[in-house]
Design a protein around this motif. Structure first.
Motif, PDB file in Angstrom:
ATOM      1  N   PRO A 142       0.835  -1.198   0.000  1.00 34.84           N
ATOM      2  CA  PRO A 142       0.000   0.000   0.000  1.00 34.84           C
ATOM      3  C   PRO A 142       0.875   1.255   0.000  1.00 34.84           C
ATOM      4  N   PRO A 143       0.369   2.341  -0.565  1.00 32.45           N
ATOM      5  CA  PRO A 143       1.160   3.570  -0.597  1.00 32.45           C
ATOM      6  C   PRO A 143       1.214   4.234   0.782  1.00 32.45           C
ATOM      7  N   ILE A 144       2.318   4.919   1.040  1.00 35.29           N
ATOM      8  CA  ILE A 144       2.425   5.710   2.268  1.00 35.29           C
ATOM      9  C   ILE A 144       1.820   7.074   1.964  1.00 35.29           C
ATOM     10  N   LYS A 145       0.652   7.340   2.550  1.00 35.73           N
ATOM     11  CA  LYS A 145      -0.077   8.568   2.262  1.00 35.73           C
ATOM     12  C   LYS A 145       0.002   9.586   3.391  1.00 35.73           C
ATOM     13  N   SER A 146       0.501   9.158   4.560  1.00 32.70           N
ATOM     14  CA  SER A 146       0.543  10.065   5.702  1.00 32.70           C
ATOM     15  C   SER A 146       1.941  10.106   6.292  1.00 32.70           C
ATOM     16  N   LEU A 147       2.318  11.265   6.833  1.00 28.36           N
ATOM     17  CA  LEU A 147       3.630  11.469   7.414  1.00 28.36           C
ATOM     18  C   LEU A 147       3.505  12.268   8.695  1.00 28.36           C
ATOM     19  N   ILE A 148       4.174  11.796   9.736  1.00 34.19           N
ATOM     20  CA  ILE A 148       4.355  12.590  10.944  1.00 34.19           C
ATOM     21  C   ILE A 148       5.807  13.041  10.879  1.00 34.19           C
TER      22      ILE A 148
END
Length: 133
Positions: A8-14
């Motif tokens: 799955p794509p990485i769509k969120s970043l902290i």
């Protein structure tokens, strides 16, 4: 579960310098470069990936399909499919996994608990450095 192209794509970043206080639920992919003080849980109904980078600090439970850790985690880790521990991974807590890949230098202070499907043995892989000719 995942082929090389099926993750799955990485769509969120902290981002580094960010601090989250509280539990976070996510879908698909999440990358943590900052600090999280709370649980990180992926939606169990769809494939997920969680990346904890070298600079990241997580204090709370982790639950996702594919978990890659190269930072610091204080709390239980549940990798429903694959757990990858990079050389700078530091975990204080119990770890459950279906398959485990651990690089030299990674440290776990807790119990390792393989998730077994019937009589199936867990997949363990020690990631070794390749020698250059």
């Amino acid at each position: 579960m995942f082929g090389k192209n099926a993750q799955p794509p990485i769509k969120s970043l902290i981002a580094q310098g960010s601090r989250i206080e509280g539990n976070l639920r996510f879908t698909e992919g999440l990358r943590v470069d900052g600090e999280v003080f709370g649980d990180l849980r992926a939606n169990p109904d769809q494939p997920s990936i969680l990346v904890i980078s070298e600079e990241a600090v997580v204090e709370g439970a982790i639950d996702a399909d594919h978990v890659i850790i190269n930072g610091s985690v204080k709390g239980p880790v549940n990798a429903r499919e694959l757990l990858e521990l990079q050389p700078r991974a530091r975990i204080e807590g119990d770890v459950s996994y279906k398959a485990l890949e651990m690089h030299q230098g990674a440290v776990i202070s807790g119990q390792l608990k393989p998730m077994l499907d019937g009589e199936e043995k867990p997949l363990l892989k020690l990631a070794a450095k390749q020698l250059l000719a």
